[in-house]
Scaffold this active site. Structure first.
Site, PDB file in Angstrom:
ATOM      1  N   ASP A 206       3.420   0.691 -10.494  1.00 52.64           N
ATOM      2  CA  ASP A 206       2.321   1.634 -10.749  1.00 52.64           C
ATOM      3  C   ASP A 206       2.800   2.950 -11.354  1.00 52.64           C
ATOM      4  OD1 ASP A 206       3.606   2.445  -8.441  1.00 52.64           O
ATOM      5  OD2 ASP A 206       1.913   2.119  -7.114  1.00 52.64           O
TER       6      ASP A 206
ATOM      7  N   ASN B  11      -3.075   3.295   4.591  1.00 49.54           N
ATOM      8  CA  ASN B  11      -4.323   2.533   4.703  1.00 49.54           C
ATOM      9  C   ASN B  11      -4.117   1.061   4.337  1.00 49.54           C
ATOM     10  OD1 ASN B  11      -4.057   2.554   1.930  1.00 49.54           O
ATOM     11  ND2 ASN B  11      -5.799   3.911   1.538  1.00 49.54           N
TER      12      ASN B  11
ATOM     13  N   HIS C 206      -2.579  -0.065   1.565  1.00 50.32           N
ATOM     14  CA  HIS C 206      -2.557  -0.388   0.134  1.00 50.32           C
ATOM     15  C   HIS C 206      -1.165  -0.829  -0.311  1.00 50.32           C
ATOM     16  CE1 HIS C 206      -1.698   4.080  -1.041  1.00 50.32           C
ATOM     17  NE2 HIS C 206      -0.590   3.397  -1.259  1.00 50.32           N
TER      18      HIS C 206
ATOM     19  N   GLU D   2      -6.142   0.135  -3.639  1.00 55.83           N
ATOM     20  CA  GLU D   2      -6.775   0.834  -2.530  1.00 55.83           C
ATOM     21  C   GLU D   2      -7.827  -0.050  -1.843  1.00 55.83           C
ATOM     22  OE1 GLU D   2      -5.489   3.471  -1.482  1.00 55.83           O
ATOM     23  OE2 GLU D   2      -5.719   5.218  -2.786  1.00 55.83           O
TER      24      GLU D   2
HETATM   25  C1  GLP Z   1       2.150   5.271  -2.999  1.00 52.17           C
HETATM   26  C2  GLP Z   1       2.625   4.149  -3.912  1.00 52.17           C
HETATM   27  C3  GLP Z   1       2.913   2.887  -3.163  1.00 52.17           C
HETATM   28  C4  GLP Z   1       3.744   3.202  -1.944  1.00 52.17           C
HETATM   29  C5  GLP Z   1       2.958   4.071  -1.010  1.00 52.17           C
HETATM   30  C6  GLP Z   1       3.745   4.488   0.214  1.00 52.17           C
HETATM   31  O1  GLP Z   1       0.779   5.415  -2.935  1.00 52.17           O
HETATM   32  N1  GLP Z   1       1.719   3.847  -4.964  1.00 52.17           N
HETATM   33  O2  GLP Z   1       3.568   1.977  -4.030  1.00 52.17           O
HETATM   34  O3  GLP Z   1       4.111   2.018  -1.286  1.00 52.17           O
HETATM   35  O4  GLP Z   1       2.552   5.255  -1.675  1.00 52.17           O
HETATM   36  O5  GLP Z   1       4.593   5.547  -0.120  1.00 52.17           O
HETATM   37  P1  GLP Z   1       5.739   6.087   0.774  1.00 52.17           P
HETATM   38  O6  GLP Z   1       6.828   5.071   0.686  1.00 52.17           O
HETATM   39  O7  GLP Z   1       6.145   7.383   0.173  1.00 52.17           O
HETATM   40  O8  GLP Z   1       5.205   6.210   2.148  1.00 52.17           O
END
Ligand code: GLP
Length: 243
Positions: free
Chosen positions: A67, A136, A138, A143
């Site tokens: 992403d 959440n 995702h 989402e």
């Molecule tokens: C973001 C990314 C995800 C990631 C998530 C958790 O929204 N798009 O790919 O897994 O956050 O992030 P973190 O690892 O910083 O908790």
């Protein structure tokens, strides 16, 4: 789904990096599906160390990232392109031409998403897809919704995600409201999925992903339907699991 019980963030990073390194050793020209966020930082550090010691080479590896924020350019230090260069690409022998991150600056969203799906297809398919998980539930930026998106799409981020990610930005207004993300279909087509989770704030998502019903409000729960998923979660992230 196979659950590997890691102790803490460091242990999780070491185990997950070993799995990715094994994939590269077994198939030097493999396709890695890569993720950003704070969760994979330790994995990339471990992989760079293995590269520096001469244990693995990325020379034949192709990568596709999950992403990217819409509106951020490559030089923006919060863009996922910048993150990947900073943590991995600039530190190993991967050919930049073989690395792919959705282009956050594309105005024609539909065309950009279609092209990214074509890029993924042209790689011949992802061998191992690394995933973090949002609070959440995702995965990528898929989402909570009333359906699963199949292909790459542009998504409006939820308030919860904006809140969770604002720690990386100077102020909350700076957090982009939209992002490009691979869809659930892209993720489910990966031959193997490696999901990592660390910390108490992921416990709810981990519980619902593993022990909840498969549902579109917790997009990660769809992984229950994939035939080769390894979850590496530390103690805190596993704290709400029954088993
Ligand atoms: C973001 C990314 C995800 C990631 C998530 C958790 O929204 N798009 O790919 O897994 O956050 O992030 P973190 O690892 O910083 O908790």
């Amino acid at each position: 789904m196979r659950l590997i019980k890691a102790k803490d963030f460091e242990d999780m990073s070491r185990i997950a990096a070993n799995i990715i390194a094994a994939q590269i050793v077994l198939k030097p020209d493999c396709v890695l599906g890569l993720a950003t966020g704070s969760s994979p930082v330790g994995i990339y550090k471990n992989l760079v160390e293995k590269y520096e010691k001469g244990n693995i080479s990325f020379a034949e590896v192709t990568s596709v990232n999950l992403d990217e924020y819409k509106g951020l350019d490559h030089d923006n230090d919060q863009s996922y392109y910048y993150f990947m260069n900073q943590h991995l690409f600039s530190k190993v022998d991967i050919d930049p031409a073989n690395t792919h991150v959705p282009d956050g600056l594309r105005e024609d969203v539909e065309e950009a998403c279609k092209e990214y799906d074509e890029i993924i297809a042209a790689t011949g398919g992802v061998d191992i897809q690394l995933l973090g998980i949002g609070r959440n539930g995702h995965i990528g930026f898929n989402e909570p919704s009333d359906h699963f998106e199949l292909g790459t799409h542009c998504v409006k981020l939820t308030e919860d995600t904006i809140n969770a990610n604002k720690r990386f930005f100077a102020k909350e207004e700076d957090v982009p409201r939209y992002a490009f993300s691979m869809g659930i279909g892209n993720i489910m087509r990966a031959k193997k999925v490696l999901l990592i989770a660390s910390g108490e704030d992921k416990a709810w998502a981990v519980k619902n992903m593993i022990e909840g019903t498969v549902n579109t409000q917790v997009q990660g729960s769809v992984l229950q339907l994939h035939q080769d998923v390894v979850v590496v979660a530390d103690e805190a992230a596993r704290s709400m699991l029954e088993a």
